[in-house]
Design a protein around this motif. Structure first.
Motif, PDB file in Angstrom:
ATOM      1  N   SER A  81      11.491  15.267  -2.532  1.00  0.00           N
ATOM      2  CA  SER A  81      12.043  15.824  -1.535  1.00  0.00           C
ATOM      3  C   SER A  81      10.979  16.072  -0.778  1.00  0.00           C
ATOM      4  N   VAL A  82      10.957  15.687   0.514  1.00  0.00           N
ATOM      5  CA  VAL A  82       9.686  15.370   1.187  1.00  0.00           C
ATOM      6  C   VAL A  82       9.821  16.169   2.575  1.00  0.00           C
ATOM      7  N   VAL A  83       8.770  17.036   2.784  1.00  0.00           N
ATOM      8  CA  VAL A  83       8.494  17.560   4.052  1.00  0.00           C
ATOM      9  C   VAL A  83       7.407  16.840   4.872  1.00  0.00           C
ATOM     10  N   GLY A  84       7.588  16.313   6.099  1.00  0.00           N
ATOM     11  CA  GLY A  84       6.629  15.592   6.971  1.00  0.00           C
ATOM     12  C   GLY A  84       5.939  16.512   7.794  1.00  0.00           C
ATOM     13  N   VAL A  85       4.529  16.163   7.834  1.00  0.00           N
ATOM     14  CA  VAL A  85       3.718  17.241   8.813  1.00  0.00           C
ATOM     15  C   VAL A  85       3.062  15.920   9.914  1.00  0.00           C
ATOM     16  N   GLU A  86       3.341  15.890  11.280  1.00  0.00           N
ATOM     17  CA  GLU A  86       2.880  15.082  11.971  1.00  0.00           C
ATOM     18  C   GLU A  86       2.553  15.682  13.227  1.00  0.00           C
ATOM     19  N   PRO A  87       1.280  15.631  14.021  1.00  0.00           N
ATOM     20  CA  PRO A  87       1.032  16.269  15.322  1.00  0.00           C
ATOM     21  C   PRO A  87       1.465  15.740  16.523  1.00  0.00           C
ATOM     22  N   ILE A 140       0.864  -1.325   0.026  1.00  0.00           N
ATOM     23  CA  ILE A 140       0.126  -0.005  -0.075  1.00  0.00           C
ATOM     24  C   ILE A 140       0.846   1.244  -0.011  1.00  0.00           C
ATOM     25  N   LEU A 141       2.084   1.126   0.827  1.00  0.00           N
ATOM     26  CA  LEU A 141       2.770   2.422   0.659  1.00  0.00           C
ATOM     27  C   LEU A 141       3.563   2.745  -0.326  1.00  0.00           C
ATOM     28  N   HIS A 142       3.917   1.422  -0.889  1.00  0.00           N
ATOM     29  CA  HIS A 142       4.705   1.644  -2.283  1.00  0.00           C
ATOM     30  C   HIS A 142       3.598   2.087  -3.353  1.00  0.00           C
ATOM     31  N   LYS A 143       2.467   1.737  -3.333  1.00  0.00           N
ATOM     32  CA  LYS A 143       1.513   2.173  -4.322  1.00  0.00           C
ATOM     33  C   LYS A 143       1.275   3.753  -4.358  1.00  0.00           C
ATOM     34  N   VAL A 144       1.351   4.289  -2.951  1.00  0.00           N
ATOM     35  CA  VAL A 144       1.230   5.689  -2.932  1.00  0.00           C
ATOM     36  C   VAL A 144       2.472   6.538  -3.454  1.00  0.00           C
ATOM     37  N   ALA A 145       3.696   5.920  -3.096  1.00  0.00           N
ATOM     38  CA  ALA A 145       5.057   6.456  -3.511  1.00  0.00           C
ATOM     39  C   ALA A 145       5.278   6.472  -4.939  1.00  0.00           C
ATOM     40  N   LEU A 201       3.234   6.747  -7.194  1.00  0.00           N
ATOM     41  CA  LEU A 201       2.319   7.586  -7.900  1.00  0.00           C
ATOM     42  C   LEU A 201       2.642   9.268  -7.810  1.00  0.00           C
ATOM     43  N   VAL A 202       3.789   9.717  -7.056  1.00  0.00           N
ATOM     44  CA  VAL A 202       4.329  10.807  -6.999  1.00  0.00           C
ATOM     45  C   VAL A 202       5.701  11.345  -7.350  1.00  0.00           C
ATOM     46  N   HIS A 203       5.886  12.424  -7.358  1.00  0.00           N
ATOM     47  CA  HIS A 203       7.356  12.838  -7.679  1.00  0.00           C
ATOM     48  C   HIS A 203       7.683  14.189  -7.253  1.00  0.00           C
ATOM     49  N   GLY A 204       9.077  14.597  -7.043  1.00  0.00           N
ATOM     50  CA  GLY A 204       9.284  16.174  -6.991  1.00  0.00           C
ATOM     51  C   GLY A 204       9.239  16.544  -5.323  1.00  0.00           C
ATOM     52  N   ASN A 205       8.559  17.504  -5.381  1.00  0.00           N
ATOM     53  CA  ASN A 205       8.289  18.141  -3.935  1.00  0.00           C
ATOM     54  C   ASN A 205       6.978  17.521  -3.350  1.00  0.00           C
ATOM     55  N   VAL A 206       7.225  16.719  -2.024  1.00  0.00           N
ATOM     56  CA  VAL A 206       6.174  16.272  -1.653  1.00  0.00           C
ATOM     57  C   VAL A 206       5.906  16.617  -0.256  1.00  0.00           C
ATOM     58  N   MET A 266      10.289   5.496   2.183  1.00  0.00           N
ATOM     59  CA  MET A 266      10.081   5.146   0.322  1.00  0.00           C
ATOM     60  C   MET A 266      10.087   6.340  -0.569  1.00  0.00           C
ATOM     61  N   LEU A 267       9.551   7.329   0.069  1.00  0.00           N
ATOM     62  CA  LEU A 267       9.596   8.460  -0.824  1.00  0.00           C
ATOM     63  C   LEU A 267      10.903   9.120  -1.119  1.00  0.00           C
ATOM     64  N   LEU A 268      11.604   8.997  -0.116  1.00  0.00           N
ATOM     65  CA  LEU A 268      13.122   9.480  -0.149  1.00  0.00           C
ATOM     66  C   LEU A 268      14.191   8.639  -1.083  1.00  0.00           C
TER      67      LEU A 268
END
Length: 211
Positions: free
Chosen positions: A69-75, A37-42, A44-49, A62-64
């Protein structure tokens, strides 16, 4: 805004990776095929995520690895701490689906197992916000528990109760799980095309592109 669940995730952080690996019987079906599931998401995208709900950083890695280029958002502070240990050079912000900071253009917003923390009105506001931030071809790619209808959701709740999966049943009753028609309408009204693909009994891949 999903913040009411932060304490839950602070407590869950240490055992989260064991749960998604299928070691919690109640949630085995929810997290079935987790890595795929995680691979399916990764894929489908590219670039700045921007990734919402980075958790312990499993999708992030996986994205890295594929060059995003990843910015994570986590509360959850506890989740951020674990993810930061895995990826010390990654930027992980204290934020959520509606409250986050951006520096520069974004090609995609991604998330797994988290969008259901928003009420439907908040989901609509979030999708509207993403529409204004993405240019044509930009993507929102989420994988989350979604139901075909309210009736199907009730069937799953009753099934969990019949199996004495009381934590799962309570989760399904108290969090803000929605339906495909509702999400489809939200995306279309904000200028997205949207495709839905079932990845296990509970989880659907939501692949939305800004038109």
């Amino acid at each position: 805004m999903g913040r009411e669940f932060v304490e839950l995730f602070d407590h869950w952080a240490e055992s989260y990776d064991e749960t998604v690996a299928g070691k919690d019987l109640e949630y085995q079906e929810v997290f079935m095929n987790y890595e795929q599931i995680l691979h399916k998401v990764a894929d489908l995208v590219h670039g700045n995520v921007v990734e919402f709900g980075t958790g312990t950083g499993n999708l992030t890695q996986m994205l890295l690895e594929k060059g995003c280029s990843v910015v994570g958002v986590e509360p959850s502070a506890a989740m951020r701490k674990i993810a930061s240990k895995k990826m010390p050079h990654l930027t992980i912000l204290d934020g959520d689906f509606l409250s986050f900071q951006l520096n520069g253009p974004i090609d995609a917003f991604v998330s797994t197992y988290a969008f259901h923390h928003l009420e439907n009105s908040e989901k609509a506001n979030a999708i509207s916000k993403y529409s204004t931030l993405l240019t044509t071809g930009g993507k929102v790619v989420f994988a989350d528990t979604v139901f075909r209808s309210k009736d199907e959701k009730e069937i799953f709740i009753q099934e969990a109760k019949n199996k004495h999966y009381l934590s799962l049943a309570q989760d399904l009753e108290t969090e803000y799980y929605t339906t495909i028609p509702i999400l489809e309408s939200m995306f279309h009204s904000n200028g997205f095309s949207a495709e839905f693909k079932q990845l296990n009994r509970y989880v659907w891949l939501i692949d939305a592109e800004k038109l």
